[in-house]
Enzyme design. Structure first.
Site, PDB file in Angstrom:
ATOM      1  CD  GLU A 165      -2.433   2.543  -3.415  1.00  0.00           C
ATOM      2  OE1 GLU A 165      -3.458   3.212  -3.576  1.00  0.00           O
ATOM      3  OE2 GLU A 165      -1.897   2.383  -2.305  1.00  0.00           O
TER       4      GLU A 165
ATOM      5  CG  ASP B  14      -1.735   1.213   1.389  1.00  0.00           C
ATOM      6  OD1 ASP B  14      -2.570   1.449   0.496  1.00  0.00           O
ATOM      7  OD2 ASP B  14      -1.561   1.948   2.373  1.00  0.00           O
TER       8      ASP B  14
END
Length: 721
Positions: free
Chosen positions: A457, A404
């Site tokens: 990401e 993330d």
């Protein structure tokens, strides 16, 4: 009346024990040969009388030498093993003395820990059931290099910090074996900081299980004997394999009638079979690591090694992974090594100093999220994080990790105004220590688990995210294609009459589509915070909105790159995602919604069955534009190619509401081409305009198809062998 016997004068060490500031209580407590005797010292604040019982039954009374509860006595010389017998109120209890047992960490462990290269922290740190000198108990180890004193408190000592102070070993690791503590016991660490200040009770950073929020105690769990799930099918993560990911928040996929969560085992009975039936190759779970706040969706974890107890036990989570693999579905986890919350029981100021985070808020605090940023310059911190990644793959047979917020890790000035960040040693904005950490993470993970994968990401144009470390890359297996997502959602949200002015938003993505190994993400982030659902972005009346959505999903599955859909996309969820509610499964009672579900199922099956649609997803040689210049009609056409020279798939997308007949498209082969999917099929809720299943390429200098192109739709054709 006889006068009370005066207390003897005690050495400074005794007062350090009594005052809770001794860094090595073993040096004073326990059994020590002195003057031809085996002196036993015990600190038991609530006891009124204490005896030492030797291994041959000999009994020695321990004198109370300080009112705080310090007892001293002597066994015959040569005694090594003993127990303590103490009176607490009206009860007499016989128990093992924690301060008679040998160390837990070996010298080699301490060397690797100090070097920051111990790849199996989860075997050493935390709470582990073990047997020492024939006695069962729990060994506790925690990092707190700047603490003045660390004690274990829990169910086994009435949460009394005076009972079990730990000893510090090299590099600031504190340890203690507590006899007869057991699996299921709740515990925390009681820490006194370097200046003598008492800290809030801390959860174990390495806890393998935790209480259900809002409680925060760690729970002793024997993770070494966790039933390991069966492995996923071989090659499931290969670049040449189909990868279609169903992203799921476990707490809101489905709920019970009373709006209660499904447990891991209840999810195991439903979710893997559903994913398989829908044709998805992988499930990706939003973070399952323990986290205190439901509204963080798991992205602010405090317990990186513990599956959240909201849905059950670690065994239950392992059963869910096993059920996924039994259905042939891989499991990916969202993983958050970029930041953590500042809850008082968590990692922040863990030993009274900035142990895990940067001390300077210009480096150590996220302005957007109010969270703390890991200090990647500390080997203990990067070792903690890398070991955590390896832990999930080893213990739970996870098939890969999606990292993330990578952009927030790579840039020192991420989301910071001028003057609110500190440049690196070269004056730049790149976080050199975070880059080194990400490279180490990928290198060690792929070395241990070559069949696994990782995905980043990463929302900027940082180069070579998914290229090997040895070639200067970050080493990820895949990168999310955020640019594709933004451009194409912007395009599809326009009224068809205006799309010709945005034609380049579809074309632009192919200029860089093969610079990384891309995943095309329609993730949870795109259906929250006022962005609306994917269906909610579609223009037009009801029929057009669903037709646009069918065309857009079909475009996505025909486009190069692996696929990711957040749960609810496949049923055309009308509202934004709400983590406190189930998806609106009742929508499947309506034909347009059930039609979208049927389309996603068939797109997945087509994507998996047709090699041209997946084998060269990340290779320029697997793609060829055929029509890029028909902006006035909003039509695009391209050819997807597989490894075999005859593996071809023609994709044509019409983003206008008009039907185009006798539309000419050149193709590489003459003969019959089968229409294998038409998103305008009545089966999906469309108008059923198409090519009656097949069309023949007109032979000539260049073979050519003359097609009927349905409105707001995509068609897929393959040459008949």
């Amino acid at each position: 009346m006889p006068r009370a016997k005066p207390m003897p004068k005690l050495p400074a060490e005794a007062y350090a024990i009594i005052e809770g500031r001794h860094a090595d209580p073993f040096h004073y407590l326990g059994l020590h040969p002195e003057g031809g005797k085996s002196v036993v010292r015990a600190f038991l604040p609530e006891a009124s009388n204490v005896e030492a019982v030797g291994e041959h039954g000999e009994v020695a009374r321990l004198d109370r030498v300080h009112d705080a509860g310090l007892f001293v006595g002597a066994l015959p010389n040569g005694s090594k093993h003993y127990q303590l017998r103490a009176k607490f109120g009206d009860s007499i209890v016989e128990f093992e003395d924690a301060y008679r047992f040998p160390p837990i960490l070996t010298d080699f462990d301490l060397y690797l820990l100090g070097e920051g290269t111990h790849q199996r922290l989860y075997d050493k740190l935390g709470a582990h059931p073990m047997t020492l000198d024939g006695v069962d108990g729990i060994g506790f180890v925690v990092l707190a290099p700047n603490a003045r004193r660390v004690s274990v408190v829990g169910d086994f000592n009435f949460w009394d910090s005076r009972r079990h102070p730990m000893r510090v070993r090299g590099s600031g690791y504190w340890e203690l074996f507590i006899p007869h503590a057991k699996r299921g016991d709740h515990y925390k660490f009681d820490i006194v900081g370097p200046h003598g200040h008492q800290l809030p009770l801390k959860s174990d950073p390495m806890a393998f299980a935790s209480e259900v929020r809002p409680k925060t105690a760690s729970i002793v769990f024997d993770e070494a004997h966790l039933p390991r799930p069966r492995p996923a099918p071989d090659g499931i993560n290969a670049l040449s394999a189909p990868m279609s990911i169903y992203e799921v928040h476990l707490g809101s996929w489905r709920r019970k009638g009373d709006n209660e969560w499904l447990t891991y085992r209840e999810l195991a009975e439903q979710l893997p079979a559903y994913a398989r039936d829908m044709g998805f190759t992988h499930l990706e779970f939003l973070p399952v690591s323990e986290h205190p706040f439901d509204g963080s969706w798991g992205y602010q974890p405090t317990g990186l090694y513990a599956p959240t107890s909201r849905f059950g036990t670690p065994e239950d989570f392992a059963a869910l992974v096993d059920a996924c693999h039994r259905e042939g579905v891989g499991v990916l986890l969202d993983w958050v090594p970029g930041h953590f919350p500042d809850d008082p029981h968590g990692l922040g100021s863990f030993d009274g100093t900035s142990l895990y985070e940067h001390a300077n808020p210009l480096q150590g605090r996220h302005l957007d999220w109010g969270t703390l940023i890991y200090n990647y310059g500390r080997t203990e911190v990067t070792n903690f994080l890398v070991s955590n990644a390896l832990f999930w793959l080893e213990r739970y047979a996870i098939d890969g990790l999606r990292v993330d917020a990578v952009a927030s890790m790579l840039y020192l000035d991420y989301s910071r105004p001028p003057g609110a960040w500190i440049p690196n040693q070269y004056g730049g904005r790149e976080n050199i220590e975070a880059i080194a950490f990400l490279r180490r993470f990928n290198t060690e993970l792929f070395a241990r688990f070559p069949q696994a994968t990782t995905a980043a990401e990463e929302s900027t144009a940082w180069p070579q995210v998914s290229r090997p470390v040895e070639f200067g890359g970050l080493g990820f297996g895949y990168k999310w294609n955020m640019g594709w997502m933004h451009d194409t959602l912007n395009y599809i949200s326009k009224d068809p009459i205006h799309r010709k002015h945005h034609h380049g938003e579809i074309l632009f993505g192919l200029h860089y589509a093969f610079s990384e190994n891309f995943i095309l993400p329609l993730s949870h982030d795109e259906v929250v915070h006022g962005k609306r659902s994917i269906l909610g972005r579609m223009p037009g009346d009801e029929w057009q909105r669903f037709a646009n959505l069918r065309a857009y999903y079909s475009f996505m599955f025909g486009h190069p790159g692996k696929k990711l859909l957040f749960m609810g996309a496949e049923i055309a969820q009308s509202r934004e995602w709400n983590h406190d509610q189930s998806l609106d499964w009742h929508l499947l009672e309506y034909k347009y919604h059930s039609g979208i579900q049927a389309l996603i199922r068939d797109l997945n099956r087509l994507y998996r069955a047709v090699p041209a649609l997946h084998q060269m997803d990340c290779d320029q040689a697997g793609f060829e534009w055929l029509i890029t210049d028909d902006a006035n009609r909003n039509v695009f056409a391209w050819l997807r190619k597989g490894l075999d020279e005859h593996a071809r798939c023609l994709v044509i997308v019409n983003f206008s509401p008009n039907v185009y007949r006798n539309y000419r498209v050149r193709v590489p082969f003459a003969g019959k081409w089968k229409e294998v999917l038409n998103s305008d099929s009545a089966h999906y809720g469309g108008s059923n305009v198409g090519n009656i299943g097949e069309v023949h390429a007109v032979d000539g200098k260049t073979p050519e198809l003359r097609l009927t192109i349905p409105p707001l739709a995509a068609i897929f054709l393959v040459p008949e062998s």
